[in-house]
Design an enzyme around this catalytic site. Structure first.
Site, PDB file in Angstrom:
ATOM      1  N   ASP A   9       0.854  -1.191   0.000  1.00 46.06           N
ATOM      2  CA  ASP A   9       0.000   0.000   0.000  1.00 46.06           C
ATOM      3  C   ASP A   9       0.892   1.243   0.000  1.00 46.06           C
ATOM      4  OD1 ASP A   9       0.814   0.433   2.622  1.00 46.06           O
ATOM      5  OD2 ASP A   9      -1.178   0.239   3.512  1.00 46.06           O
ATOM      6  N   HIS A  10       0.285   2.402   0.261  1.00 49.85           N
ATOM      7  CA  HIS A  10       1.008   3.681   0.151  1.00 49.85           C
ATOM      8  C   HIS A  10       2.114   3.851   1.184  1.00 49.85           C
ATOM      9  CE1 HIS A  10      -2.320   4.076   2.957  1.00 49.85           C
ATOM     10  NE2 HIS A  10      -1.664   5.061   3.557  1.00 49.85           N
ATOM     11  N   CYS A  35       2.523  -3.652   4.034  1.00 48.81           N
ATOM     12  CA  CYS A  35       1.747  -2.443   4.320  1.00 48.81           C
ATOM     13  C   CYS A  35       2.390  -1.800   5.552  1.00 48.81           C
ATOM     14  CB  CYS A  35       0.257  -2.725   4.477  1.00 48.81           C
ATOM     15  SG  CYS A  35      -0.241  -3.750   5.880  1.00 48.81           S
ATOM     16  N   THR A  89       1.832  -2.255   8.852  1.00 47.39           N
ATOM     17  CA  THR A  89       2.161  -3.287   9.840  1.00 47.39           C
ATOM     18  C   THR A  89       2.279  -4.681   9.233  1.00 47.39           C
ATOM     19  OG1 THR A  89      -0.190  -3.672  10.232  1.00 47.39           O
ATOM     20  CG2 THR A  89       0.919  -2.061  11.678  1.00 47.39           C
ATOM     21  N   GLY A  90       1.765  -4.854   8.037  1.00 49.98           N
ATOM     22  CA  GLY A  90       1.679  -6.187   7.419  1.00 49.98           C
ATOM     23  C   GLY A  90       0.404  -6.905   7.816  1.00 49.98           C
ATOM     24  N   GLY A 111      -3.120  -5.817   7.888  1.00 48.76           N
ATOM     25  CA  GLY A 111      -4.296  -5.719   7.013  1.00 48.76           C
ATOM     26  C   GLY A 111      -4.099  -6.437   5.688  1.00 48.76           C
ATOM     27  N   HIS A 159       7.166 -25.349   8.726  1.00 51.06           N
ATOM     28  CA  HIS A 159       6.068 -26.032   9.426  1.00 51.06           C
ATOM     29  C   HIS A 159       4.681 -25.721   8.863  1.00 51.06           C
ATOM     30  CE1 HIS A 159       8.462 -26.757  13.426  1.00 51.06           C
ATOM     31  NE2 HIS A 159       9.074 -27.228  12.355  1.00 51.06           N
ATOM     32  N   HIS A 210       3.486 -32.198   9.908  1.00 52.55           N
ATOM     33  CA  HIS A 210       2.862 -30.880   9.758  1.00 52.55           C
ATOM     34  C   HIS A 210       1.671 -30.907   8.794  1.00 52.55           C
ATOM     35  CE1 HIS A 210       6.100 -29.279  12.091  1.00 52.55           C
ATOM     36  NE2 HIS A 210       6.982 -29.791  11.258  1.00 52.55           N
ATOM     37  N   ARG A 260      -1.926 -30.865  10.108  1.00 51.93           N
ATOM     38  CA  ARG A 260      -2.427 -29.569  10.596  1.00 51.93           C
ATOM     39  C   ARG A 260      -2.790 -28.645   9.436  1.00 51.93           C
ATOM     40  NH1 ARG A 260       2.763 -30.446  14.328  1.00 51.93           N
ATOM     41  NH2 ARG A 260       1.782 -31.891  15.771  1.00 51.93           N
TER      42      ARG A 260
HETATM   43  C1  RB5 Z   1      -2.469   2.511   6.626  1.00 49.98           C
HETATM   44  O1  RB5 Z   1      -2.603   3.668   7.392  1.00 49.98           O
HETATM   45  C2  RB5 Z   1      -2.326   1.293   7.512  1.00 49.98           C
HETATM   46  O2  RB5 Z   1      -3.510   1.082   8.213  1.00 49.98           O
HETATM   47  C3  RB5 Z   1      -1.943   0.078   6.697  1.00 49.98           C
HETATM   48  O3  RB5 Z   1      -0.748   0.310   6.023  1.00 49.98           O
HETATM   49  C4  RB5 Z   1      -1.704  -1.204   7.479  1.00 49.98           C
HETATM   50  O4  RB5 Z   1      -0.842  -0.998   8.541  1.00 49.98           O
HETATM   51  C5  RB5 Z   1      -2.919  -1.946   7.881  1.00 49.98           C
HETATM   52  O5  RB5 Z   1      -2.871  -3.029   8.447  1.00 49.98           O
END
Ligand code: RB5
Length: 154
Positions: free
Chosen positions: A8-9, A65, A67-68, A70, A98, A133, A136
């Site tokens: 994403d951005h 993104c 945090t990775g 979403g 695994h 594994h 599972r």
């Molecule tokens: C964008 O602001 C942020 O929410 C997105 O990049 C990500 O972290 C979502 O999980």
């Protein structure tokens, strides 16, 4: 080996650096993420990469993104996808050994570029161990396909 990468951005710069890094190692990396820092809804990239992986167009996917979280959640809604968000190389490696992950995700606001490169290296160099594994993985698939898990009712 062909890989798809999406973002994403928040992760344009990291996406470009990872793409270049992996291409330097001989991987073919197909970019389906945004190249703009204008606000962009991460499920679009999560879905595109997941679709390509699930359809066998590529051998694996990388999603980034903020945090990775979403973008990996979005990818995991596609049947057959096992996407793991992680911030350390050990988890990345074990997720392949695994859990047979077919997408790795991380956060551009969480980790630095060198850790991101190590995560990619460990993940790409690891091989699924199968064996104990697989039962599972098959259970995860059962939950996905039936919204039920017979073993949980025993
Ligand atoms: C964008 O602001 C942020 O929410 C997105 O990049 C990500 O972290 C979502 O999980």
């Amino acid at each position: 080996m062909r890989l798809a990468i999406g973002n994403d951005h928040t992760a344009v710069e990291m996406k470009n650096e990872i793409k270049e890094y992996l291409e330097g190692k001989g991987y073919e990396v197909i970019n389906v993420g945004t190249d703009s820092t204008v606000r962009f809804n991460y499920p679009i990239s999560g879905y595109k990469v997941a679709r390509m992986v699930a359809d066998g167009e590529v051998d694996g996917g990388i999603l980034i993104c903020g945090t990775g979280v979403g973008i990996s959640l979005s990818a995991n809604k596609v049947h057959g996808i096992r996407a793991c968000v992680c911030s350390d190389p050990y988890t990345a490696k074990l997720s392949k050994l695994h859990n047979n992950t077919n997408i790795i995700a991380f956060g551009a606001r969480v980790i630095g570029i060198e850790t991101a490169k190590m995560i990619c290296d460990e993940w790409l160099n690891a091989e699924y161990e199968g064996g104990r594994h697989q039962i599972r993985i098959d259970m995860i698939k059962e939950i996905e396909e039936t919204q039920n898990l017979e073993a949980a009712h025993d």
